[in-house]
Design an enzyme around this catalytic site. Structure first.
Site, PDB file in Angstrom:
ATOM      1  N   GLY A   1      -0.573 -21.716  12.932  1.00  0.00           N
ATOM      2  CA  GLY A   1       0.493 -21.592  11.947  1.00  0.00           C
ATOM      3  C   GLY A   1       0.207 -20.488  10.946  1.00  0.00           C
TER       4      GLY A   1
ATOM      5  N   LEU B   1       2.268 -18.152  10.242  1.00  0.00           N
ATOM      6  CA  LEU B   1       2.564 -17.026  11.131  1.00  0.00           C
ATOM      7  C   LEU B   1       2.841 -15.743  10.347  1.00  0.00           C
ATOM      8  CD1 LEU B   1       4.863 -18.771  13.796  1.00  0.00           C
ATOM      9  CD2 LEU B   1       2.353 -18.650  13.682  1.00  0.00           C
ATOM     10  N   HIS B   2       2.408 -14.634  10.911  1.00  0.00           N
ATOM     11  CA  HIS B   2       2.634 -13.313  10.309  1.00  0.00           C
ATOM     12  C   HIS B   2       3.005 -12.354  11.446  1.00  0.00           C
ATOM     13  CE1 HIS B   2      -1.343 -12.494  11.884  1.00  0.00           C
ATOM     14  NE2 HIS B   2      -1.829 -13.514  11.188  1.00  0.00           N
TER      15      HIS B   2
ATOM     16  N   HIS C   1       1.236 -12.606  14.789  1.00  0.00           N
ATOM     17  CA  HIS C   1       1.723 -13.650  15.699  1.00  0.00           C
ATOM     18  C   HIS C   1       3.060 -13.241  16.325  1.00  0.00           C
ATOM     19  CE1 HIS C   1      -0.766 -16.170  12.829  1.00  0.00           C
ATOM     20  NE2 HIS C   1      -1.283 -16.500  13.994  1.00  0.00           N
TER      21      HIS C   1
ATOM     22  N   GLY D   1      -4.540 -12.696  20.408  1.00  0.00           N
ATOM     23  CA  GLY D   1      -4.695 -11.414  19.720  1.00  0.00           C
ATOM     24  C   GLY D   1      -6.092 -10.834  19.884  1.00  0.00           C
TER      25      GLY D   1
ATOM     26  N   ASP E   1      -9.185 -11.382  17.133  1.00  0.00           N
ATOM     27  CA  ASP E   1     -10.271 -12.335  17.366  1.00  0.00           C
ATOM     28  C   ASP E   1     -10.894 -11.973  18.716  1.00  0.00           C
ATOM     29  OD1 ASP E   1      -9.890 -14.148  15.039  1.00  0.00           O
ATOM     30  OD2 ASP E   1      -7.915 -14.350  15.943  1.00  0.00           O
TER      31      ASP E   1
ATOM     32  N   SER F   1      -3.930 -14.671   8.739  1.00  0.00           N
ATOM     33  CA  SER F   1      -3.454 -15.735   7.847  1.00  0.00           C
ATOM     34  C   SER F   1      -4.348 -15.812   6.618  1.00  0.00           C
ATOM     35  CB  SER F   1      -3.469 -17.078   8.573  1.00  0.00           C
ATOM     36  OG  SER F   1      -2.735 -16.980   9.767  1.00  0.00           O
TER      37      SER F   1
HETATM   38  O1  PAF Z   1      -6.720 -17.981  17.023  1.00  0.00           O
HETATM   39  C1  PAF Z   1      -6.328 -19.088  16.597  1.00  0.00           C
HETATM   40  O2  PAF Z   1      -5.383 -19.175  15.792  1.00  0.00           O
HETATM   41  C2  PAF Z   1      -7.048 -20.334  17.053  1.00  0.00           C
HETATM   42  O3  PAF Z   1      -8.409 -20.118  17.212  1.00  0.00           O
HETATM   43  C3  PAF Z   1      -6.432 -20.957  18.324  1.00  0.00           C
HETATM   44  C4  PAF Z   1      -6.576 -20.023  19.516  1.00  0.00           C
HETATM   45  C5  PAF Z   1      -4.959 -21.259  18.092  1.00  0.00           C
HETATM   46  C6  PAF Z   1      -7.144 -22.262  18.684  1.00  0.00           C
HETATM   47  O4  PAF Z   1      -7.019 -23.193  17.661  1.00  0.00           O
END
Ligand code: PAF
Length: 293
Positions: free
Chosen positions: A29, A31-32, A35, A144, A147, A183
């Site tokens: 969540g 979201l930006h 996302h 993404g 990460d 986020s």
């Molecule tokens: O990258 C994320 O937002 C989280 O690590 C994920 C992949 C949704 C798992 O909780």
């Protein structure tokens, strides 16, 4: 668009699709635009897009920001609606009442970089992603590149466990000054926000240094000096082989390389990474460097 919190209800909805390709965009969540770019990629590649919104307790350490992690469900729903998402999966809890007894464990790929300071973090990530894959059974899942270690680990999980899902990476979306969208940027005050942009500048300087043919040591030094100038002490600053994420021995290699940084700005931990295209004896032409393809 349907917002669903029940596993059985979501599975019932998805069972009505037979030939359609389902893409999952897993999120926590808040979201930006980062996302949104994942969602748009999912929309281009699949017929049905499911966005999961679940702040996964299993991937937060004891002193981390689970309780304060930003939760903006109403805005998230509106954003997904605008992008033509088919389903938001927003479960209350994905684990048994008495806690999870069986989860996944990541080996060496989780030892360095973020894994070194976030014990158990990637075990929590792969466990929840595995649960989401099992519930939704998507053909595609989009993550993404910001990460980067997470993406590498998820790719490896899918390969090692023969999971029938294609993992797709999406480029990092940046603010105008280069700061990677995250986020956690919402935690930064105005001064920290300016300082935070220097992380991506350090990575850009590393890209330039590598392209100019500087050594691995000099490339790292340039970034370190830049961060120091802006009072940023990196938790890590590394050049790694893109696939193994092991520290590179030299820039003179035919393996793709990635520069990665984690640093705290105030109390906010930020991460970012960029590919490097070193000019070397083997790849002397910066305009036509196969490592940049
Ligand atoms: O990258 C994320 O937002 C989280 O690590 C994920 C992949 C949704 C798992 O909780």
């Amino acid at each position: 668009m349907k917002v669903i919190s029940s596993i059985t209800e979501l599975q019932h909805e998805l069972a009505s699709f037979d030939k359609e390709q389902v893409a999952l965009v897993p999120t926590m969540g808040c979201l930006h635009e980062g996302h949104i770019s994942l969602i748009q990629k999912a929309k281009r590649l699949a017929d049905i897009v499911v966005v999961s919104i679940y702040v996964n307790p299993l991937q937060f350490g004891v002193n981390e920001d689970l309780d304060s992690y930003p939760r903006t469900l109403e805005t998230d729903i509106a954003m997904c609606e605008r992008e033509g998402v088919n389903f938001i999966f927003h479960p209350q809890n994905l684990y048994p009442e008495d806690g999870i007894q069986v989860g996944l464990h990541v080996g060496g790929l989780s030892q360095g970089l973020c894994g070194a300071s976030r014990q158990g973090h990637f075990d929590g990530v792969v466990t929840v992603v595995n649960i989401l894959f099992n519930i939704i059974q998507p053909q595609l899942a989009i993550f993404g590149e910001k990460d980067f270690q997470q993406l590498a680990i998820i790719r490896r999980m899918v390969a090692d466990l023969h999971m029938p899902v294609e993992v797709i990476g999406a480029e990092t979306v940046r603010e105008e000054d280069g700061l990677a969208k995250s986020s956690r940027n919402t935690y930064l005050n105005a001064e920290q926000r300016k300082q935070a942009a220097e992380i991506s500048t350090a990575l850009t300087l590393m890209q330039q240094a590598a392209t100019e043919g500087l050594s691995l040591e000099d490339t790292l030094d340039i970034a370190l000096a830049h961060l120091k100038q802006f009072d940023i002490q990196p938790e890590y600053l590394e050049i790694c082989y893109t696939d193994s994420l092991l520290p590179a021995q030299s820039l003179d290699t035919d393996k793709p390389l990635r520069a990665l940084i984690a640093a705290k700005v105030g109390s906010t931990r930020l991460i970012d990474n960029m590919p490097l295209c070193p000019t070397t004896a083997a790849n002397p032409d910066p305009e036509d460097n196969p490592l940049c393809a």
